[in-house]
Design a protein around this motif. Sequence first.
Motif, short mmCIF file in Angstrom:
data_model
loop_
_atom_site.label_atom_id
_atom_site.label_comp_id
_atom_site.label_asym_id
_atom_site.label_seq_id
_atom_site.Cartn_x
_atom_site.Cartn_y
_atom_site.Cartn_z
N VAL A 103 -11.49 25.53 -34.03
CA VAL A 103 -10.47 26.48 -34.55
C VAL A 103 -10.85 27.52 -35.44
O VAL A 103 -11.77 27.23 -36.05
CB VAL A 103 -9.42 25.73 -35.44
N THR B 64 -14.19 21.55 -37.00
CA THR B 64 -13.16 20.34 -36.41
C THR B 64 -14.14 19.23 -36.77
O THR B 64 -15.43 19.07 -36.85
CB THR B 64 -13.26 20.43 -34.89
N TRP C 191 -3.75 23.72 -35.97
CA TRP C 191 -4.51 24.63 -35.54
C TRP C 191 -4.04 25.99 -36.27
O TRP C 191 -5.05 26.77 -36.76
CB TRP C 191 -4.50 24.79 -34.23
N TRP D 2 -10.48 20.92 -39.88
CA TRP D 2 -9.33 20.51 -39.04
C TRP D 2 -9.40 19.16 -38.22
O TRP D 2 -10.55 19.12 -37.74
CB TRP D 2 -9.16 21.55 -38.03
N PRO E 32 -7.98 17.41 -35.66
CA PRO E 32 -6.80 17.35 -34.59
C PRO E 32 -6.46 16.03 -33.94
O PRO E 32 -5.19 16.19 -33.36
CB PRO E 32 -7.83 18.17 -33.45
#
Length: 184
Positions: free
Chosen positions: A44, A49, A138, A154, A156
Amino acid sequence: MISHIYIPALIYLLAATPLAADPLHDEVSGLRISSYRAPVPETVPGGRTIDLGELVALRDEGAMLIDVMGAPGHQIRKDGGWVIATPHRTIPGAIWLPETGHGRLKAKIEDYLDIALADCPKTRAIVVFCRSDCWMSWNAVQHISKLEFTNISWFPGGLDEWIDAQQSTENATPHTGSVCRSAK
């Protein structure tokens, strides 16, 4: 005047012509603007991540966890309070900032995000998540990055991965006001 012979052909052509699909991404920002529950990329812009183990380590080190899952059917009262149609659960200690992961934020939601993070140090460790395969997290990483925050992670896998790992959850209510005012 159109001949009666041509009308069936015209109807056939109109029916056979595919309608333009709604775009998935904003042409200018590149943020996802529709079909938010779909496979996400591995990286991102504006953040890094992380996996479940890194999330737990960052949480234990004091990172601020921000849940950006939407709140369908919500209303925002004049006093800034939220009326939620459906209960929401999240990772214990996470701050729920609903609707802040849309690709095109409404002005009221953009202000809500600005106020929520206004008193936070720009280097504060932040972890953003929603559900697995959720583009809202995101997008939210990029919205927060544009506010000049520099330490954004982030997750996910989101709440789904958290639950799959048999971790506990708690009821959430939308946060109002600054999330860092008391922690300054």
